[in-house]
Design a protein around this motif. Structure first.
Motif, mmCIF file in Angstrom:
data_model
loop_
_atom_site.group_PDB
_atom_site.id
_atom_site.type_symbol
_atom_site.label_atom_id
_atom_site.label_comp_id
_atom_site.label_asym_id
_atom_site.label_seq_id
_atom_site.Cartn_x
_atom_site.Cartn_y
_atom_site.Cartn_z
ATOM 1 N N THR A 142 0.820 -1.189 -0.035
ATOM 2 C CA THR A 142 -0.070 -0.053 0.075
ATOM 3 C C THR A 142 0.792 1.241 -0.067
ATOM 4 O OG1 THR A 142 -1.617 -1.260 1.271
ATOM 5 C CG2 THR A 142 -1.888 1.111 1.143
ATOM 6 N N GLU A 143 0.525 2.275 -0.815
ATOM 7 C CA GLU A 143 1.133 3.335 -0.967
ATOM 8 C C GLU A 143 1.174 4.266 0.403
ATOM 9 O OE1 GLU A 143 1.447 7.557 -3.747
ATOM 10 O OE2 GLU A 143 -0.079 5.855 -4.124
ATOM 11 N N GLY A 144 2.605 4.786 0.860
ATOM 12 C CA GLY A 144 2.494 5.431 2.032
ATOM 13 C C GLY A 144 2.755 4.634 3.255
ATOM 14 N N VAL A 203 5.329 2.620 3.979
ATOM 15 C CA VAL A 203 6.736 2.653 4.352
ATOM 16 C C VAL A 203 6.797 3.980 5.131
ATOM 17 C CG1 VAL A 203 9.116 3.203 3.513
ATOM 18 C CG2 VAL A 203 7.757 1.314 2.632
ATOM 19 N N LEU A 204 6.220 5.119 4.640
ATOM 20 C CA LEU A 204 6.441 6.414 5.430
ATOM 21 C C LEU A 204 5.756 6.157 6.958
ATOM 22 C CD1 LEU A 204 5.407 8.905 2.684
ATOM 23 C CD2 LEU A 204 7.764 8.670 3.629
ATOM 24 N N ARG A 205 4.667 5.526 7.012
ATOM 25 C CA ARG A 205 4.204 5.088 8.433
ATOM 26 C C ARG A 205 4.826 4.405 9.099
ATOM 27 N NH1 ARG A 205 -1.368 2.422 7.459
ATOM 28 N NH2 ARG A 205 -1.613 2.762 9.591
ATOM 29 N N THR A 206 5.510 3.349 8.444
ATOM 30 C CA THR A 206 6.366 2.652 9.421
ATOM 31 C C THR A 206 7.455 3.184 9.919
ATOM 32 O OG1 THR A 206 5.550 0.651 7.904
ATOM 33 C CG2 THR A 206 7.402 0.364 9.285
ATOM 34 N N LEU A 207 8.253 4.046 9.123
ATOM 35 C CA LEU A 207 9.459 4.726 9.523
ATOM 36 C C LEU A 207 9.270 5.428 10.966
ATOM 37 C CD1 LEU A 207 10.524 6.227 6.430
ATOM 38 C CD2 LEU A 207 11.920 4.653 7.772
ATOM 39 N N ASN A 208 7.868 5.881 11.250
ATOM 40 C CA ASN A 208 7.626 6.533 12.554
ATOM 41 C C ASN A 208 7.787 5.884 13.812
ATOM 42 O OD1 ASN A 208 6.760 9.103 11.314
ATOM 43 N ND2 ASN A 208 5.010 8.046 10.900
ATOM 44 N N ILE A 209 7.911 4.416 13.526
ATOM 45 C CA ILE A 209 8.326 3.562 14.745
ATOM 46 C C ILE A 209 9.639 2.969 14.876
ATOM 47 C CG2 ILE A 209 5.720 2.863 14.847
ATOM 48 C CD1 ILE A 209 6.449 0.162 13.820
ATOM 49 N N VAL A 210 10.414 3.365 14.034
ATOM 50 C CA VAL A 210 11.850 2.984 14.011
ATOM 51 C C VAL A 210 12.778 3.609 14.968
ATOM 52 C CG1 VAL A 210 13.854 2.027 12.574
ATOM 53 C CG2 VAL A 210 11.587 1.782 11.464
ATOM 54 N N TRP A 219 9.121 -5.170 -0.891
ATOM 55 C CA TRP A 219 8.214 -4.915 -2.222
ATOM 56 C C TRP A 219 8.963 -3.867 -3.251
ATOM 57 C CZ3 TRP A 219 5.188 -8.507 -4.142
ATOM 58 C CH2 TRP A 219 4.437 -9.328 -3.258
ATOM 59 N N SER A 220 9.353 -3.070 -2.882
ATOM 60 C CA SER A 220 10.031 -2.100 -4.030
ATOM 61 C C SER A 220 11.129 -1.319 -3.435
ATOM 62 C CB SER A 220 8.711 -1.038 -4.324
ATOM 63 O OG SER A 220 8.214 -0.333 -3.400
ATOM 64 N N GLY A 221 11.660 -0.620 -4.337
ATOM 65 C CA GLY A 221 12.936 0.563 -4.102
ATOM 66 C C GLY A 221 12.155 1.375 -3.067
ATOM 67 N N VAL A 222 13.003 2.192 -2.116
ATOM 68 C CA VAL A 222 12.659 3.201 -1.319
ATOM 69 C C VAL A 222 12.815 4.360 -1.860
ATOM 70 C CG1 VAL A 222 13.342 4.416 0.942
ATOM 71 C CG2 VAL A 222 13.716 2.114 0.768
ATOM 72 N N THR A 223 11.726 5.234 -2.128
ATOM 73 C CA THR A 223 11.523 6.344 -2.772
ATOM 74 C C THR A 223 12.157 7.436 -2.308
ATOM 75 O OG1 THR A 223 9.668 7.195 -1.801
ATOM 76 C CG2 THR A 223 8.764 5.767 -3.296
ATOM 77 N N GLY A 224 12.435 8.492 -2.891
ATOM 78 C CA GLY A 224 13.048 9.628 -2.706
ATOM 79 C C GLY A 224 12.465 10.255 -1.487
ATOM 80 N N GLU A 225 11.175 10.454 -1.426
ATOM 81 C CA GLU A 225 10.541 10.875 -0.013
ATOM 82 C C GLU A 225 11.009 10.177 0.965
ATOM 83 O OE1 GLU A 225 5.963 12.260 1.237
ATOM 84 O OE2 GLU A 225 6.197 11.135 -0.560
ATOM 85 N N GLU A 226 10.818 8.781 0.815
ATOM 86 C CA GLU A 226 11.096 7.876 1.867
ATOM 87 C C GLU A 226 12.452 7.872 2.428
ATOM 88 O OE1 GLU A 226 7.567 4.878 0.306
ATOM 89 O OE2 GLU A 226 9.572 4.278 -0.224
ATOM 90 N N SER A 227 13.397 8.030 1.595
ATOM 91 C CA SER A 227 14.677 8.101 1.946
ATOM 92 C C SER A 227 14.973 9.351 2.608
ATOM 93 C CB SER A 227 15.563 8.128 0.761
ATOM 94 O OG SER A 227 15.646 6.856 -0.106
#
Length: 314
Positions: free
Chosen positions: A217-219, A221-228, A238-246
């Motif tokens: 689901t789009e977004g 990874v961004l949500r999951t980053l908040n708990i790391v 599933w896919s490469g980490v996007t620029g926004e996610e990086s």
């Protein structure tokens, strides 16, 4: 021999059960009489998505599949590790043209391991790509006793193995799945359960050292980053980490990357030991007949499979 070939990429109507010549083992290969194979979400993605046609290396016919378990019936001149009659399993030529949807597969000997005697070919076939998808990145980042590990899609093929592998290393596991899979994921060893349908996991999960994100689901990874935790790691399956996610990961002091598995006989030997000693064990939701591969693809595309889907070949 029978093979389930793909006439062209697209829907399941493009599958064709055909008789094609049996492959021959190259110098570094073994010819395997296939007893069972496994169906993965990645199989369906490759089947329908022309953008990944490179996987077939321009070879015809196109034959999907990487996971297999079977018996060695021929060995190449350079092969010393296996002999005719050995029972083997593994992930063949990933990423690439594995050609596992067939009665016989010429497989690189370096991609296989001896099948543990305490499991069936069906159980071995499903304990391949899904296991390596979880195992290889965990070993890469150095999971250890006491690590807090968050696993999304925890009730699926990769997820239920990821729980067991993390517990083998002594981690504390937080599993994200639907309420219908609560009992299942807890039985695999999860310490905490989050129902993604009724809870926002990023609001209730305490910081973790490692997050394994297996949701497309789009977004997500961004949500999951908040708990790391700062200094922790997020692995996207599933896919490469996007620029926004990086950018967000960098701002949070988190390492985030996509991990693509590589076929490895050495890793399969480690998996064989885990299976033999009972540290991991597959859950098989359904076993299909070889001619039912199109139906198996329909099920895997539903995204609701609990554990793994297997196909009995012969």
């Amino acid at each position: 021999m029978r093979a389930m070939i793909l006439k062209e990429q697209g829907g399941i109507e493009n599958f064709s059960l055909s008789n094609i010549p049996m492959p021959a083992a190259g110098p570094d290969d073994v010819l395997v009489k296939v007893k069972a194979i496994s169906i993965n979400p990645a199989d369906a993605i490759v089947r329908e998505n022309p953008s990944v046609k490179w996987i077939f290396n321009g070879e015809e016919p196109m034959i999907l599949g990487w996971d297999l378990s079977g018996e060695v019936v021929q060995t190449g001149v350079n092969v010393k590790e296996f002999v005719v009659g050995d029972e083997v399993f593994g992930v063949v030529r990933h990423p690439g043209h594995g050609k596992a949807y067939a009665e016989y597969v010429a497989a690189p000997a370096s991609h296989l391991a001896l099948k543990p005697k305490n499991i069936t070919h069906i159980e071995a076939a499903v304990s391949t790509l899904a296991v390596l998808t979880a195992l290889q990145p965990m070993r890469k980042v150095g999971i250890h006793k006491g690590s807090r590990v968050f696993i999304s899609a925890a009730g699926g093929g990769v997820g239920h193995f990821a729980i067991q592998i993390a517990k083998f290393y002594g981690a504390h596991v937080i599993a994200l799945a639907s309420e219908s899979k609560r009992k299942f994921v807890m039985s695999r060893g999860a310490d905490e359960f989050i129902d993604y349908q009724t809870q926002k996991f990023e609001e209730v999960v305490e910081p973790v050292d490692l997050a394994i994100d297996a949701v497309r689901t789009e977004g997500h990874v961004l949500r999951t980053l908040n708990i790391v935790k700062p200094g922790g790691t997020l692995i996207s399956l599933w896919s490469g980490v996007t620029g926004e996610e990086s950018k967000k990961a960098e701002a949070l002091g988190v390492r985030a990357f996509y991990n693509a598995i590589q076929s490895s006989g050495e890793d399969m030997k480690f998996v064989a030991k885990l299976l033999e000693d009972g540290f991991i064990f597959p859950h098989i939701s359904r076993i299909y007949e070889f001619e039912q591969i199109p139906e198996a693809h329909k099920e895997i595309e539903s995204g609701q499979t609990r554990g793994k889907i297997a196909v009995e070949v012969c």
